[in-house]
Structure formats: C-alpha cells, structure tokens
Scaffold this motif. Sequence first.
Motif, PDB file in Angstrom:
ATOM      1  N   GLU A  67     -21.403 -10.855 -40.176  1.00  0.00           N
ATOM      2  CA  GLU A  67     -21.797 -12.213 -40.383  1.00  0.00           C
ATOM      3  C   GLU A  67     -20.714 -13.279 -39.784  1.00  0.00           C
ATOM      4  N   HIS A  68     -21.025 -14.157 -39.127  1.00  0.00           N
ATOM      5  CA  HIS A  68     -20.027 -15.239 -38.527  1.00  0.00           C
ATOM      6  C   HIS A  68     -19.892 -16.370 -39.511  1.00  0.00           C
ATOM      7  N   ASP A  69     -20.770 -16.479 -40.485  1.00  0.00           N
ATOM      8  CA  ASP A  69     -20.635 -17.853 -41.347  1.00  0.00           C
ATOM      9  C   ASP A  69     -19.681 -17.417 -42.434  1.00  0.00           C
ATOM     10  N   ASP A 117     -27.509  -7.446 -39.468  1.00  0.00           N
ATOM     11  CA  ASP A 117     -26.630  -7.722 -38.259  1.00  0.00           C
ATOM     12  C   ASP A 117     -26.946  -9.431 -38.151  1.00  0.00           C
ATOM     13  N   GLU A 118     -25.751 -10.107 -38.656  1.00  0.00           N
ATOM     14  CA  GLU A 118     -25.871 -11.600 -38.549  1.00  0.00           C
ATOM     15  C   GLU A 118     -27.338 -12.145 -39.075  1.00  0.00           C
ATOM     16  N   PRO A 119     -27.515 -11.984 -40.398  1.00  0.00           N
ATOM     17  CA  PRO A 119     -28.809 -12.588 -41.136  1.00  0.00           C
ATOM     18  C   PRO A 119     -28.771 -14.152 -40.807  1.00  0.00           C
ATOM     19  N   LEU A 172     -26.779   4.706 -32.817  1.00  0.00           N
ATOM     20  CA  LEU A 172     -27.100   4.319 -31.310  1.00  0.00           C
ATOM     21  C   LEU A 172     -26.060   4.368 -30.420  1.00  0.00           C
ATOM     22  N   TYR A 173     -24.687   4.551 -31.232  1.00  0.00           N
ATOM     23  CA  TYR A 173     -23.395   5.003 -30.411  1.00  0.00           C
ATOM     24  C   TYR A 173     -22.885   6.139 -31.097  1.00  0.00           C
ATOM     25  N   ARG A 174     -22.349   7.218 -30.201  1.00  0.00           N
ATOM     26  CA  ARG A 174     -21.660   8.447 -30.648  1.00  0.00           C
ATOM     27  C   ARG A 174     -20.244   8.195 -30.679  1.00  0.00           C
ATOM     28  N   PHE A 221     -31.724  -6.826 -36.954  1.00  0.00           N
ATOM     29  CA  PHE A 221     -31.151  -6.886 -35.711  1.00  0.00           C
ATOM     30  C   PHE A 221     -30.529  -8.305 -35.644  1.00  0.00           C
ATOM     31  N   GLN A 222     -29.343  -8.487 -34.669  1.00  0.00           N
ATOM     32  CA  GLN A 222     -28.804  -9.922 -34.429  1.00  0.00           C
ATOM     33  C   GLN A 222     -29.819 -10.759 -33.946  1.00  0.00           C
ATOM     34  N   ASN A 223     -30.553 -10.513 -32.959  1.00  0.00           N
ATOM     35  CA  ASN A 223     -31.802 -11.018 -32.339  1.00  0.00           C
ATOM     36  C   ASN A 223     -33.055 -10.413 -32.979  1.00  0.00           C
ATOM     37  N   HIS A 251     -14.823   4.705 -27.332  1.00  0.00           N
ATOM     38  CA  HIS A 251     -14.479   3.748 -26.317  1.00  0.00           C
ATOM     39  C   HIS A 251     -15.679   3.859 -25.374  1.00  0.00           C
ATOM     40  N   PHE A 252     -15.492   2.756 -24.709  1.00  0.00           N
ATOM     41  CA  PHE A 252     -16.379   2.367 -23.430  1.00  0.00           C
ATOM     42  C   PHE A 252     -15.651   2.442 -22.198  1.00  0.00           C
ATOM     43  N   GLY A 253     -15.585   3.632 -21.495  1.00  0.00           N
ATOM     44  CA  GLY A 253     -14.497   3.464 -20.435  1.00  0.00           C
ATOM     45  C   GLY A 253     -13.095   3.432 -20.939  1.00  0.00           C
ATOM     46  N   GLY A 254     -12.678   2.418 -20.285  1.00  0.00           N
ATOM     47  CA  GLY A 254     -11.065   2.125 -20.674  1.00  0.00           C
ATOM     48  C   GLY A 254     -11.142   1.269 -21.951  1.00  0.00           C
ATOM     49  N   ILE A 255     -12.211   0.889 -22.458  1.00  0.00           N
ATOM     50  CA  ILE A 255     -12.059   0.035 -23.578  1.00  0.00           C
ATOM     51  C   ILE A 255     -12.269   0.653 -24.800  1.00  0.00           C
ATOM     52  N   ARG A 256     -11.250   0.459 -25.702  1.00  0.00           N
ATOM     53  CA  ARG A 256     -11.044   1.258 -27.017  1.00  0.00           C
ATOM     54  C   ARG A 256     -11.997   0.223 -27.983  1.00  0.00           C
ATOM     55  N   ALA A 257     -13.048   0.349 -28.233  1.00  0.00           N
ATOM     56  CA  ALA A 257     -13.791  -0.507 -29.087  1.00  0.00           C
ATOM     57  C   ALA A 257     -13.807  -0.658 -30.467  1.00  0.00           C
ATOM     58  N   LEU A 258     -13.378   0.790 -30.817  1.00  0.00           N
ATOM     59  CA  LEU A 258     -13.055   0.750 -32.448  1.00  0.00           C
ATOM     60  C   LEU A 258     -11.770   2.001 -32.422  1.00  0.00           C
ATOM     61  N   GLY A 303     -14.871 -10.682 -38.000  1.00  0.00           N
ATOM     62  CA  GLY A 303     -13.800 -10.421 -37.081  1.00  0.00           C
ATOM     63  C   GLY A 303     -14.328 -11.398 -35.777  1.00  0.00           C
ATOM     64  N   PRO A 304     -13.108 -11.745 -34.785  1.00  0.00           N
ATOM     65  CA  PRO A 304     -13.572 -12.557 -33.961  1.00  0.00           C
ATOM     66  C   PRO A 304     -14.697 -11.898 -32.881  1.00  0.00           C
ATOM     67  N   ASN A 305     -14.975 -12.606 -32.025  1.00  0.00           N
ATOM     68  CA  ASN A 305     -16.098 -12.066 -30.712  1.00  0.00           C
ATOM     69  C   ASN A 305     -15.271 -10.893 -30.400  1.00  0.00           C
ATOM     70  N   GLY A 306     -15.944  -9.888 -30.114  1.00  0.00           N
ATOM     71  CA  GLY A 306     -15.443  -8.661 -29.348  1.00  0.00           C
ATOM     72  C   GLY A 306     -14.445  -7.831 -30.224  1.00  0.00           C
ATOM     73  N   ALA A 307     -14.515  -8.027 -31.635  1.00  0.00           N
ATOM     74  CA  ALA A 307     -13.818  -7.442 -32.431  1.00  0.00           C
ATOM     75  C   ALA A 307     -14.213  -5.810 -32.720  1.00  0.00           C
ATOM     76  N   GLY A 308     -15.432  -5.436 -32.529  1.00  0.00           N
ATOM     77  CA  GLY A 308     -16.081  -4.435 -32.891  1.00  0.00           C
ATOM     78  C   GLY A 308     -17.215  -4.119 -33.775  1.00  0.00           C
ATOM     79  N   LYS A 309     -17.510  -5.203 -34.231  1.00  0.00           N
ATOM     80  CA  LYS A 309     -18.642  -5.389 -35.491  1.00  0.00           C
ATOM     81  C   LYS A 309     -19.925  -4.687 -35.052  1.00  0.00           C
ATOM     82  N   SER A 310     -20.373  -5.185 -33.824  1.00  0.00           N
ATOM     83  CA  SER A 310     -21.700  -4.524 -33.617  1.00  0.00           C
ATOM     84  C   SER A 310     -21.698  -3.158 -33.040  1.00  0.00           C
ATOM     85  N   SER A 311     -20.438  -2.741 -32.443  1.00  0.00           N
ATOM     86  CA  SER A 311     -20.169  -1.349 -32.358  1.00  0.00           C
ATOM     87  C   SER A 311     -20.056  -0.527 -33.487  1.00  0.00           C
ATOM     88  N   LEU A 312     -19.527  -1.051 -34.646  1.00  0.00           N
ATOM     89  CA  LEU A 312     -19.675  -0.381 -35.899  1.00  0.00           C
ATOM     90  C   LEU A 312     -20.826  -0.090 -36.439  1.00  0.00           C
TER      91      LEU A 312
HETATM   92  N1  LIG Z   1     -22.394  -1.141 -24.171  1.00  0.00           N
HETATM   93  C1  LIG Z   1     -21.252  -1.311 -23.873  1.00  0.00           C
HETATM   94  N2  LIG Z   1     -20.581  -1.166 -22.876  1.00  0.00           N
HETATM   95  C2  LIG Z   1     -19.230  -1.680 -22.782  1.00  0.00           C
HETATM   96  N3  LIG Z   1     -18.654  -2.373 -23.365  1.00  0.00           N
HETATM   97  C3  LIG Z   1     -19.003  -2.503 -24.709  1.00  0.00           C
HETATM   98  C4  LIG Z   1     -20.093  -2.130 -25.032  1.00  0.00           C
HETATM   99  N4  LIG Z   1     -20.444  -2.751 -26.242  1.00  0.00           N
HETATM  100  C5  LIG Z   1     -19.358  -3.248 -26.662  1.00  0.00           C
HETATM  101  N5  LIG Z   1     -18.577  -3.549 -25.643  1.00  0.00           N
HETATM  102  C6  LIG Z   1     -16.997  -3.811 -25.608  1.00  0.00           C
HETATM  103  O1  LIG Z   1     -16.695  -3.228 -27.005  1.00  0.00           O
HETATM  104  C7  LIG Z   1     -16.011  -4.436 -27.715  1.00  0.00           C
HETATM  105  C8  LIG Z   1     -16.693  -4.715 -29.047  1.00  0.00           C
HETATM  106  O2  LIG Z   1     -17.719  -5.282 -28.723  1.00  0.00           O
HETATM  107  P1  LIG Z   1     -18.613  -5.526 -29.912  1.00  0.00           P
HETATM  108  O3  LIG Z   1     -19.857  -6.121 -29.432  1.00  0.00           O
HETATM  109  O4  LIG Z   1     -18.949  -4.327 -30.891  1.00  0.00           O
HETATM  110  O5  LIG Z   1     -17.990  -6.719 -30.734  1.00  0.00           O
HETATM  111  P2  LIG Z   1     -18.571  -7.801 -32.014  1.00  0.00           P
HETATM  112  O6  LIG Z   1     -17.384  -7.886 -32.947  1.00  0.00           O
HETATM  113  O7  LIG Z   1     -19.877  -7.405 -32.373  1.00  0.00           O
HETATM  114  O8  LIG Z   1     -18.728  -9.036 -30.947  1.00  0.00           O
HETATM  115  P3  LIG Z   1     -19.551 -10.284 -31.189  1.00  0.00           P
HETATM  116  O9  LIG Z   1     -19.115 -11.099 -32.710  1.00  0.00           O
HETATM  117  O10 LIG Z   1     -19.511 -11.169 -30.124  1.00  0.00           O
HETATM  118  O11 LIG Z   1     -20.777  -9.759 -31.462  1.00  0.00           O
HETATM  119  C9  LIG Z   1     -15.867  -5.671 -26.607  1.00  0.00           C
HETATM  120  O12 LIG Z   1     -14.545  -5.449 -26.042  1.00  0.00           O
HETATM  121  C10 LIG Z   1     -17.035  -5.257 -25.941  1.00  0.00           C
HETATM  122  O13 LIG Z   1     -16.827  -5.884 -24.604  1.00  0.00           O
END
Ligand SMILES: Nc1ncnc2c1ncn2[C@@H]1O[C@H](COP(=O)(O)OP(=O)(O)OP(=O)(O)O)[C@@H](O)[C@H]1O
Length: 288
Positions: A242-244, A209-211, A85-87, A117-119, A45-52, A69-78
């Motif tokens: 990867e998005h491709d 991460d997005e090679p 980096l995230y607990r 890394f993505q960048n 969770h990030f505050g009220g956002i359930r990222a995974l 998954g689409p943007n914001g799906a949770g891939k980078s969080s995973l």
């Molecule tokens: N450090 C953070 N603080 C607050 N919210 C975050 C943080 N990192 C991710 N989120 C939120 O968690 C959710 C998942 O984000 P994440 O970056 O993991 O998605 P993604 O699939 O990697 O997206 P993208 O393809 O755009 O990189 C999103 O709603 C995002 O806004």
Amino acid sequence: MTSAAFLRTIPAAVLLPEFSAAFDTTLPRAAVPDLALGLEGIELHFGGIRALKDVSLDLRAGEIRAVIGPNGAGKSSLVNVISGLYRPDRGRIVLNGRAFAHVPSQRLPQLGVARTFQNLALFPGLTVAQNIASGWVFRRRFGLLAHLAGLPAARRETRSVDDRVDQVAAFLGLSSHLDRPVATLPYGLQKQVELARALVAEPRLLLLDEPMAGLTATEKAEMTGHIRAVRESLGLAVILIEHDIGVVMDLSDRVAVLDHGSKIADGTPAEVRRDPDVIRAYLGAEAA
Ligand SMILES: Nc1ncnc2c1ncn2[C@@H]1O[C@H](COP(=O)(O)OP(=O)(O)OP(=O)(O)O)[C@@H](O)[C@H]1O
C-alpha cells in the motif's frame, strides 16, 4: 443465473487442478507452527535488473504485515514471487508448512492463499454474486464431469457455494448488491467485491495489492474497517502492499520497507517511522 449455475459454465480446463512441476521441487517440510509465510533469501533478476536482493520476511498467523517502498522498490515483484507468478533465482518460500523454491501458482488455493490485484480484475459482464463465486472455482473438490453427472456430493458442493457467497457478502455489507452487474457499482464497491472473491476461497493468507488505490477518503475508511475485520473475525494473515502511509501505519502490526530491491527496515509502524534509512529513502517529510 445463480452463482452455482455460473460455476457450471466454467471450462473443465479451469476446474481440473494442474500439478505444477514446481511442486516437485518442494523442499523438506518446515516446522514453525504459526508461520503463515516465510521468505528466505529471495533473489529475483530481470536481465540485468536485480529486482529483489536477498529479501527475507516472516508473517505469523493473524498478522497484518505491510510491505512499503518507493516506486520500483520491488513490492509487486515480491507479491508475484509469493503467488508463484515469478520464479525466484535464489531463496525459498515457506507456505502452509511446506518450503518451495518456486510456489506452484495453480495450487495457491489449496495452500490457503488468495489475492487481490492492483488494478481491478473482475468479470465486468457478470453480477456481483457470480464474481464472488468465481473465487471458489479453484477450491472445488469435484471436477466438471462430476457436476455434469449430477453426483450428489458435487450438487451439495454447488449449493454450498451459494451459501458461502451469501455469507461473505453479508460480512462485507454487499448483500443488497448481489444481483447487480458488477460494472454498475461505484469503484469503491468493486474493490470490496474483489476482496469478497478472495475471501470466498477461505484462505489463511491474503495478499492485498494496493487495496486503497483509487478510493475516496470515505471508501478508504470502509476498506480499512473490512481489512481489520478480516483479521479480527476470520483470523487471516495479511500481506498489505500500500502507498497510503496513513493506512499502513494505522492497520499494520509490522512493516517491511524495500528500497531498490533490498529490505532496508522491518519493525512496528513506530520503529519504521523513526528509522533514519526509511526517512531518507522513502517517508521523507511525511515522517518528519
Ligand atoms: N516483468 C518485468 N520485466 C522487467 N523488469 C521488471 C519486471 N517487473 C518489474 N521489473 C523491474 O523490477 C524492479 C521492481 O519493480 P516492482 O514493480 O516490483 O516495484 P514496485 O515496488 O512494485 O513499484 P510500484 O510501486 O511502482 O508498483 C523495477 O526496476 C522494475 O522496472
């Protein structure tokens, strides 16, 4: 400066491994021999956002496993959960036969994990060889003091770093660029240097991460060949974000699909491609 000399300039604070408090939370040893990575019921969770949301995933040795998954799906969080980096708020991560509530990021190299890394995250002022050598830093057995004291074993280790850099560069076709400042290389080659830096640590699990981000079609084909070679010649397990979709379907053994933090599908590329939830949530017209 040779890459070995460069390593000697790295501060002791970087060279002396820290033992994270997270390691103390290690759970009992897991018992699946060819499991390269296991995620079990991960919640983040990030505050009220359930990222995974209750995400589970397994990766076998020598397998290429895409997470899409689409943007914001949770891939980078995973990826950030896997690399410590995230607990996560709940669940556990199995790496190298051990189960963690939180991966100790300082111990990733010892756990056999390397990432890109993505960048780009290279050192722009250093040469290609120095950048690749920097990937070995956290695998070193001897600290700065042993190197300053010129202990024979530490000297042998330093010499072997140069050999490793040469081998990895030859494997990826980068040998002729080793002495060039990395920033003078085309972007596609810089992405390959990042891959080389990850490989020099001799990981068993590679997080990519997005090679393909920012690469031309020719550069993507080259990178695809390298990733395939990494698996076939070195036997590494790979997590591929990867998005491709063309690249994902071509390279992956299995594909997990995230949407709004939940895993909505998991299977071979062919299975995922015809999954109605995936078509609806993500692939859309591309899969039709
Ligand atoms: N450090 C953070 N603080 C607050 N919210 C975050 C943080 N990192 C991710 N989120 C939120 O968690 C959710 C998942 O984000 P994440 O970056 O993991 O998605 P993604 O699939 O990697 O997206 P993208 O393809 O755009 O990189 C999103 O709603 C995002 O806004």
